[in-house]
Motif scaffolding. Sequence first.
Motif, PDB file in Angstrom:
ATOM      1  N   TYR A   1       0.846  -1.189   0.000  1.00 29.49           N
ATOM      2  CA  TYR A   1       0.000   0.000   0.000  1.00 29.49           C
ATOM      3  C   TYR A   1       0.880   1.236   0.000  1.00 29.49           C
ATOM      4  CZ  TYR A   1      -4.080  -2.812   1.091  1.00 29.49           C
ATOM      5  OH  TYR A   1      -5.098  -3.731   1.022  1.00 29.49           O
ATOM      6  N   ALA A   2       0.434   2.254  -0.719  1.00 35.84           N
ATOM      7  CA  ALA A   2       1.065   3.566  -0.642  1.00 35.84           C
ATOM      8  C   ALA A   2       0.186   4.429   0.253  1.00 35.84           C
ATOM      9  CB  ALA A   2       1.170   4.205  -2.030  1.00 35.84           C
TER      10      ALA A   2
ATOM     11  N   ARG B   1      -3.675   3.802  -0.835  1.00 36.84           N
ATOM     12  CA  ARG B   1      -3.945   3.227  -2.141  1.00 36.84           C
ATOM     13  C   ARG B   1      -3.134   1.942  -2.332  1.00 36.84           C
ATOM     14  NH1 ARG B   1      -3.331   7.027  -7.394  1.00 36.84           N
ATOM     15  NH2 ARG B   1      -4.575   8.425  -6.123  1.00 36.84           N
ATOM     16  N   PRO B   2      -3.782   0.838  -2.744  1.00 37.91           N
ATOM     17  CA  PRO B   2      -3.012  -0.372  -3.022  1.00 37.91           C
ATOM     18  C   PRO B   2      -2.103  -0.138  -4.216  1.00 37.91           C
ATOM     19  CG  PRO B   2      -5.348  -0.699  -3.515  1.00 37.91           C
ATOM     20  CD  PRO B   2      -5.202   0.679  -2.967  1.00 37.91           C
ATOM     21  N   ILE B   3      -0.929  -0.746  -4.178  1.00 39.08           N
ATOM     22  CA  ILE B   3       0.009  -0.605  -5.293  1.00 39.08           C
ATOM     23  C   ILE B   3       0.590  -1.964  -5.638  1.00 39.08           C
ATOM     24  CG2 ILE B   3       0.629   1.796  -4.808  1.00 39.08           C
ATOM     25  CD1 ILE B   3       3.211   0.773  -3.548  1.00 39.08           C
ATOM     26  N   MET B   4       1.083  -2.059  -6.847  1.00 35.25           N
ATOM     27  CA  MET B   4       1.820  -3.230  -7.290  1.00 35.25           C
ATOM     28  C   MET B   4       3.211  -2.749  -7.666  1.00 35.25           C
ATOM     29  SD  MET B   4      -1.071  -5.093  -9.610  1.00 35.25           S
ATOM     30  CE  MET B   4       0.036  -6.418 -10.028  1.00 35.25           C
ATOM     31  N   LEU B   5       4.232  -3.368  -7.070  1.00 33.74           N
ATOM     32  CA  LEU B   5       5.604  -3.012  -7.402  1.00 33.74           C
ATOM     33  C   LEU B   5       6.037  -3.836  -8.607  1.00 33.74           C
ATOM     34  CD1 LEU B   5       7.244  -2.885  -3.864  1.00 33.74           C
ATOM     35  CD2 LEU B   5       6.394  -0.990  -5.241  1.00 33.74           C
ATOM     36  N   TYR B   6       6.341  -3.163  -9.695  1.00 30.58           N
ATOM     37  CA  TYR B   6       6.771  -3.895 -10.870  1.00 30.58           C
ATOM     38  C   TYR B   6       8.280  -3.839 -11.039  1.00 30.58           C
ATOM     39  CZ  TYR B   6       6.682   0.720 -13.044  1.00 30.58           C
ATOM     40  OH  TYR B   6       6.880   2.040 -13.326  1.00 30.58           O
ATOM     41  N   LEU B   7       8.944  -2.878 -10.419  1.00 30.11           N
ATOM     42  CA  LEU B   7      10.402  -2.814 -10.394  1.00 30.11           C
ATOM     43  C   LEU B   7      10.832  -2.442  -8.984  1.00 30.11           C
ATOM     44  CD1 LEU B   7      11.186  -0.898 -13.720  1.00 30.11           C
ATOM     45  CD2 LEU B   7      11.548  -3.315 -13.252  1.00 30.11           C
ATOM     46  N   PRO B   8      10.737  -3.357  -8.036  1.00 28.44           N
ATOM     47  CA  PRO B   8      11.062  -3.007  -6.661  1.00 28.44           C
ATOM     48  C   PRO B   8      12.482  -2.459  -6.540  1.00 28.44           C
ATOM     49  CG  PRO B   8      10.123  -5.206  -6.779  1.00 28.44           C
ATOM     50  CD  PRO B   8      10.365  -4.748  -8.197  1.00 28.44           C
ATOM     51  N   GLY B   9      12.626  -1.352  -5.848  1.00 26.45           N
ATOM     52  CA  GLY B   9      13.921  -0.742  -5.637  1.00 26.45           C
ATOM     53  C   GLY B   9      14.316  -0.749  -4.184  1.00 26.45           C
TER      54      GLY B   9
END
Length: 126
Positions: free
Chosen positions: A3-4, A110-118
């Motif tokens: 979540y953000a 807001r729910p989020i999806m990490l597509y390039l986790p840093g």
Amino acid sequence: MFYAILAYHVEQTVQSWTPEEDAALMVDLLEVNDRLTRAGKLGPAARLGETAKAVTLRGPGDGMVIDGPFAETKEQLLGLYVLDCADQDEAIATARDLKRVNPSAIYEIRPIMLYLPGSPLAAGDG
């Protein structure tokens, strides 16, 4: 699930705080951050710079860089947190912890999806 939590505030209000007032708030917020870090819940968190120094990229092709974010709102996005929470209720509870120490801020969850986790934050079972 990630979540953000987006932190909004009236930027002029934040800029009017004395360095001592700002530092006191940051101490309180860092206590919440430390607790979340110890629990393995907190990913990247950032306090954004002033909107007067921001630019926006808009338009087709390469786009055009224009001054500032032009949101028609009283509040500006001034920071964000990325959290790994079991569900939305846990994310809301975390935002409430932040609001207790910064009661005049507004928090969007807001729910989020990490597509390039840093960040080394590993996704939990949630």
